[in-house]
Each structure stands twice: as structure tokens, then as C-alpha cells.
Design a protein around this motif. Structure first.
Motif, mmCIF file in Angstrom:
data_model
loop_
_atom_site.group_PDB
_atom_site.id
_atom_site.type_symbol
_atom_site.label_atom_id
_atom_site.label_comp_id
_atom_site.label_asym_id
_atom_site.label_seq_id
_atom_site.Cartn_x
_atom_site.Cartn_y
_atom_site.Cartn_z
ATOM 1 N N PHE A 1 0.863 -1.265 0.017
ATOM 2 C CA PHE A 1 0.190 -0.062 -0.017
ATOM 3 C C PHE A 1 0.843 1.279 0.059
ATOM 4 O O PHE A 1 0.533 2.170 -0.681
ATOM 5 N N ALA A 2 1.748 1.011 0.750
ATOM 6 C CA ALA A 2 2.740 2.402 1.043
ATOM 7 C C ALA A 2 4.025 2.639 0.099
ATOM 8 O O ALA A 2 4.721 3.620 -0.122
ATOM 9 N N GLU B 1 -11.758 -6.450 2.146
ATOM 10 C CA GLU B 1 -12.729 -5.850 2.750
ATOM 11 C C GLU B 1 -11.931 -4.753 3.778
ATOM 12 O O GLU B 1 -12.663 -3.888 4.205
ATOM 13 N N THR B 2 -10.831 -5.327 4.180
ATOM 14 C CA THR B 2 -10.216 -4.583 5.311
ATOM 15 C C THR B 2 -8.774 -3.728 4.860
ATOM 16 O O THR B 2 -8.061 -3.403 5.794
ATOM 17 N N ARG B 3 -8.623 -3.755 3.499
ATOM 18 C CA ARG B 3 -7.367 -3.138 2.956
ATOM 19 C C ARG B 3 -7.403 -1.771 3.576
ATOM 20 O O ARG B 3 -8.287 -0.992 3.627
ATOM 21 N N PRO B 4 -6.134 -1.243 3.784
ATOM 22 C CA PRO B 4 -5.657 0.118 4.114
ATOM 23 C C PRO B 4 -6.504 1.261 3.298
ATOM 24 O O PRO B 4 -6.389 0.991 2.285
ATOM 25 N N VAL B 5 -6.631 2.504 4.112
ATOM 26 C CA VAL B 5 -7.265 3.655 3.228
ATOM 27 C C VAL B 5 -6.554 4.847 3.730
ATOM 28 O O VAL B 5 -6.221 5.019 4.961
ATOM 29 N N ALA B 6 -6.054 5.537 2.916
ATOM 30 C CA ALA B 6 -5.066 6.869 3.373
ATOM 31 C C ALA B 6 -5.844 7.608 4.029
ATOM 32 O O ALA B 6 -7.057 7.816 4.049
ATOM 33 N N PHE B 7 -5.316 8.517 5.091
ATOM 34 C CA PHE B 7 -5.577 9.525 5.770
ATOM 35 C C PHE B 7 -4.529 10.791 5.460
ATOM 36 O O PHE B 7 -3.550 10.551 5.095
#
Length: 224
Positions: A182-183, A211-217
Motif C-alpha cells: 500500500f505504501a 474488505e479491510t485493505r488500508p485507506v489513506a488519511f
């Protein structure tokens, strides 16, 4: 029979630590709600429940004390909800100690990723090259260890890291590798560690992982 009141998981949308707990909660079909926060910002509620001011934190609808640290939360869920859904441990002491060791390795790698990320966020003249190199050695060492584990198990015809079913060990490693992907921390890692990358992709494609993959903030306050 009516469903019990939902638990609350204080999480952060990109957090691989909280992702481990979300996966276990979903696998065991334990009702819960997410309370997403940015733990480094002034408005976070984390100090109310964890003196270390870290996520994730598990809260209860009754007077039970909060539970914190992702590994401990999962241990709590596995023990308290042993009859709900998959066991996620084997019941064999030696194998379960091995599972817990892999979780420790995964969380250590994740800690190094977080530390390295914040070190890189410092102004150029304030960064410590030696400290950053140390964190990178930890990340690379963990990845080599993950690769060796998976290659050995695949050679034995096994789909999972320990035992014959999905366990806390698989969840921890998948979440650790997921944040790398992800990063973009280790671009090309799936090609470099081909067997590991293939194993990760297979589990990452399961519904509970998708369903639980990371989402950026977006950080709104200075952290370092």
C-alpha cells in the motif's frame, strides 16, 4: 437469539495493526463498529482509553476495561470468543507459541515501517541516516524471514504458516506485507520474493482481506 451489543474498535483507516483485529472480528462474526481516528492529533480519544495513546483499542458496551495493542486484542478475541468462528490457533502449545512468535516478528516489522516513515518526514537536516538504516535492516530482515517461512511451508505442500488452517500468524504477515504494498515501501518486493508474493496475493484476495485493505488519511497536524 438476539445478537449481543457491538464492540467498538478505535482504528485508523490505513492501520495494519487495526486491520489484524478487524479481520479477526469479521472471521468470528463478532458484532463491532469502527471509530476511526488519527491518533497523533489533538482531538483523538485514545488517551482516554490507552495511556500509551496508541491504536487500536477495543471498547465494550459494558464496564469491562479497554483492551489495547493489536496482538493482545486478537489474543483476547481468540480466548473470549473461542466458540465463535475459526479458532485461529491450533491448540498445540508448541505450534501456538510459533504462531505468537510470527505475530511478534510482524509487529516488529510494522513498528520499523512506522518509525522509518516518520524519520523520513523530518526536515532533511534533522534526519538520522543511522537510525533510518537500522529500521530498514529490521524491515528487510523480517521480509527475508517471511520469505523463508513461506518457501519452506510451500515446499512441504502447506498453504498456511503454522498448522493446517488460517491462523493469527497468517493474518499478521499478510497485514504486514499489505502495508508495504500500500505504501510502496519496498517497490518490487513481490518479484524479489516470488513465492512470498504469490502466497500473499492468494490470501489478500480473500473477501475478509479485501474488505479491510488500508485507506489513506491526511495528517493535519505536525507529528515530528
Amino acid at each position: 437469539m438476539a445478537s449481543p451489543p457491538p464492540l467498538t474498535l478505535i482504528s485508523a483507516t490505513p492501520s495494519p495493526f487495526a486491520r489484524m483485529n478487524r479481520i479477526v472480528l469479521k472471521l468470528k462474526n463478532i458484532p463491532f463498529t469502527l471509530q476511526n481516528e488519527i491518533p497523533w492529533e489533538k482531538t483523538t480519544a485514545t488517551p482516554l482509553y490507552n495511556p500509551l495513546e496508541k491504536l487500536p483499542i477495543l471498547l465494550f458496551p459494558d464496564d469491562r476495561a479497554p483492551v489495547y495493542d493489536s496482538a493482545h486484542i486478537n489474543e483476547y478475541l481468540v480466548a473470549k470468543y473461542a466458540d465463535w468462528g475459526p479458532k485461529l490457533l491450533t491448540g498445540d502449545t508448541d505450534l501456538d507459541l510459533r504462531i505468537r512468535q510470527i505475530v511478534v516478528l510482524s509487529e516488529g516489522c510494522l513498528d520499523a515501517i512506522v518509525i522509518a516513515n516518520f524519520e523520513c518526514a523530518r526536515a532533511e537536516g534533522m534526519q538520522s541516516g543511522l537510525w533510518l538504516e537500522r529500521q530498514n535492516r529490521k524491515i528487510d530482515g523480517a521480509m527475508r524471514a517471511f520469505s523463508d517461512m513461506v518457501t519452506k511451508r510451500r515446499g512441504e505442500g502447506k498453504a498456511f504458516l503454522v498448522g493446517e488452517a488460517l491462523s493469527l500468524a497468517d493474518i499478521a504477515v499478510v497485514c504486514c506485507l499489505g502495508i508495504l504494498e500500500f505504501a510502496g515501501v519496498r517497490v518490487g518486493w513481490r518479484e524479489k520474493y516470488g513465492v512470498l508474493g504469490e502466497w500473499w496475493a492468494g490470501l489478500e484476495d480473500l473477501d475478509v482481506f479485501r474488505e479491510t485493505r488500508p485507506v489513506a488519511f491526511a495528517l493535519r497536524e505536525q507529528v515530528v
